[in-house]
Design a protein around this motif. Structure first.
Motif, mmCIF file in Angstrom:
data_model
loop_
_atom_site.group_PDB
_atom_site.id
_atom_site.type_symbol
_atom_site.label_atom_id
_atom_site.label_comp_id
_atom_site.label_asym_id
_atom_site.label_seq_id
_atom_site.Cartn_x
_atom_site.Cartn_y
_atom_site.Cartn_z
ATOM 1 N N ALA A 24 8.126 -12.762 6.303
ATOM 2 C CA ALA A 24 8.025 -11.710 5.483
ATOM 3 C C ALA A 24 6.317 -11.686 4.903
ATOM 4 O O ALA A 24 5.634 -10.536 5.089
ATOM 5 N N GLN A 25 5.970 -12.918 4.792
ATOM 6 C CA GLN A 25 4.408 -12.978 4.415
ATOM 7 C C GLN A 25 3.417 -12.728 5.376
ATOM 8 O O GLN A 25 2.495 -11.808 5.175
ATOM 9 N N ALA A 26 3.921 -12.965 6.709
ATOM 10 C CA ALA A 26 2.833 -12.385 7.695
ATOM 11 C C ALA A 26 2.855 -10.913 7.968
ATOM 12 O O ALA A 26 2.102 -10.330 8.213
ATOM 13 N N GLY A 27 4.248 -10.465 7.541
ATOM 14 C CA GLY A 27 4.241 -8.767 7.507
ATOM 15 C C GLY A 27 3.191 -8.065 6.260
ATOM 16 O O GLY A 27 3.070 -7.141 6.691
ATOM 17 N N LEU A 28 3.024 -8.869 5.577
ATOM 18 C CA LEU A 28 1.891 -8.382 4.356
ATOM 19 C C LEU A 28 0.573 -8.176 5.125
ATOM 20 O O LEU A 28 -0.192 -7.053 4.899
ATOM 21 N N THR A 29 0.232 -9.097 5.975
ATOM 22 C CA THR A 29 -1.079 -9.192 6.788
ATOM 23 C C THR A 29 -1.098 -7.852 7.560
ATOM 24 O O THR A 29 -1.960 -6.851 7.390
ATOM 25 N N GLU A 30 0.087 -7.424 8.191
ATOM 26 C CA GLU A 30 0.161 -6.184 8.979
ATOM 27 C C GLU A 30 -0.127 -4.758 8.112
ATOM 28 O O GLU A 30 -0.753 -3.875 8.484
ATOM 29 N N GLN A 31 0.716 -4.794 6.904
ATOM 30 C CA GLN A 31 0.736 -3.781 6.039
ATOM 31 C C GLN A 31 -0.713 -3.540 5.490
ATOM 32 O O GLN A 31 -1.252 -2.565 5.189
ATOM 33 N N VAL A 32 -1.356 -4.812 4.981
ATOM 34 C CA VAL A 32 -2.597 -4.436 4.647
ATOM 35 C C VAL A 32 -3.642 -4.274 5.346
ATOM 36 O O VAL A 32 -4.486 -3.235 5.505
ATOM 37 N N SER A 33 -3.496 -4.529 6.727
ATOM 38 C CA SER A 33 -4.304 -3.724 7.801
ATOM 39 C C SER A 33 -4.199 -2.493 7.905
ATOM 40 O O SER A 33 -5.191 -1.691 8.324
ATOM 41 N N ILE A 34 -3.166 -2.019 7.643
ATOM 42 C CA ILE A 34 -2.739 -0.413 7.917
ATOM 43 C C ILE A 34 -3.649 0.203 6.606
ATOM 44 O O ILE A 34 -4.144 1.281 6.782
ATOM 45 N N ALA A 35 -3.370 -0.359 5.356
ATOM 46 C CA ALA A 35 -4.044 -0.049 4.274
ATOM 47 C C ALA A 35 -5.514 0.008 4.268
ATOM 48 O O ALA A 35 -6.276 0.946 3.898
ATOM 49 N N VAL A 36 -6.104 -1.028 4.866
ATOM 50 C CA VAL A 36 -7.636 -1.027 5.015
ATOM 51 C C VAL A 36 -7.927 0.107 5.929
ATOM 52 O O VAL A 36 -8.997 0.597 5.859
ATOM 53 N N HIS A 37 -7.352 -0.001 7.199
ATOM 54 C CA HIS A 37 -7.584 1.253 8.104
ATOM 55 C C HIS A 37 -7.594 2.498 7.449
ATOM 56 O O HIS A 37 -8.587 3.419 7.615
ATOM 57 N N ASP A 38 -6.635 2.755 6.717
ATOM 58 C CA ASP A 38 -6.488 4.262 6.082
ATOM 59 C C ASP A 38 -7.457 4.244 4.994
ATOM 60 O O ASP A 38 -7.629 5.741 4.541
ATOM 61 N N THR A 39 -8.090 3.335 4.403
ATOM 62 C CA THR A 39 -8.877 3.804 3.197
ATOM 63 C C THR A 39 -10.209 3.238 3.490
ATOM 64 O O THR A 39 -11.026 4.058 3.631
ATOM 65 N N VAL A 40 -10.875 1.972 3.562
ATOM 66 C CA VAL A 40 -12.230 1.481 3.669
ATOM 67 C C VAL A 40 -12.614 1.332 5.052
ATOM 68 O O VAL A 40 -13.657 1.311 5.335
ATOM 69 N N GLY A 41 -11.675 1.305 5.985
ATOM 70 C CA GLY A 41 -11.838 1.047 7.441
ATOM 71 C C GLY A 41 -11.900 -0.172 7.746
ATOM 72 O O GLY A 41 -12.407 -1.208 7.127
ATOM 73 N N THR A 42 -11.526 -0.538 8.860
ATOM 74 C CA THR A 42 -11.475 -1.956 9.423
ATOM 75 C C THR A 42 -13.008 -2.429 9.962
ATOM 76 O O THR A 42 -13.039 -3.634 9.909
ATOM 77 N N ASP A 43 -13.984 -1.707 9.882
ATOM 78 C CA ASP A 43 -15.402 -1.857 10.371
ATOM 79 C C ASP A 43 -15.960 -2.335 9.260
ATOM 80 O O ASP A 43 -17.209 -2.746 9.335
ATOM 81 N N SER A 44 -15.473 -1.772 7.889
ATOM 82 C CA SER A 44 -16.440 -2.010 6.764
ATOM 83 C C SER A 44 -16.363 -3.464 6.488
ATOM 84 O O SER A 44 -15.310 -4.322 6.712
#
Length: 139
Positions: A86-106
């Motif tokens: 479940a905790q590892a699933g947090l990382t996946e969800q945070v990655s999606i949120a990062v992509h959708d907001t500040v960008g993964t390259d920032s």
């Protein structure tokens, strides 16, 4: 040169201010989204269900009556493995949120994603659930 043209300098300042405002809004949205993230995982063919909040802390644990047939030590291992998944699933969800907001390259995006990936890595070699071992071993 920029110093020669006051209008160009003013336009540049407005552009920077707009970029900073946009970045601040994206960072605030990311913060709000991450704060509400939760992740769940199951074990023992669904007899165990855990949910963790954005901090990784356990927020819900559901056990059905089938867990009564699982020895205590094995049940503990199953629960802890489900929490790690479940905790590892947090990382996946945070990655999606990062992509959708500040960008993964920032820089911000990379820092947040890397922090979660370090705190909550995917479990390397999970113990199979008792039910999975039993099915494999012909029980």
């Amino acid at each position: 040169m920029l110093g020669q043209d006051p209008d160009a300098a003013q336009e540049l300042m407005h552009s920077w201010a707009a970029q900073l405002s946009t970045r601040a809004q994206a960072a605030a949205e990311l913060s709000d989204r991450v704060a509400t993230i939760a992740s769940s995982a199951v074990g023992a063919n669904g007899a165990v269900r855990v949910t963790v909040g954005a901090s990784g802390a356990l927020t819900d644990l559901r056990l059905d009556d089938r867990v009564q047939r699982i020895p205590g030590a094995e049940l503990a291992i199953t629960i802890m493995a489900a929490i790690a998944r479940a905790q590892a699933g947090l990382t996946e969800q945070v990655s999606i949120a990062v992509h959708d907001t500040v960008g993964t390259d920032s820089e911000t995006g990379r820092a947040i994603t890397d922090t979660f990936a370090r705190r909550f890595p995917k479990p390397a070699d999970e113990q199979p659930d008792r039910s999975e071992r039993d099915a494999r071993d012909g029980w």
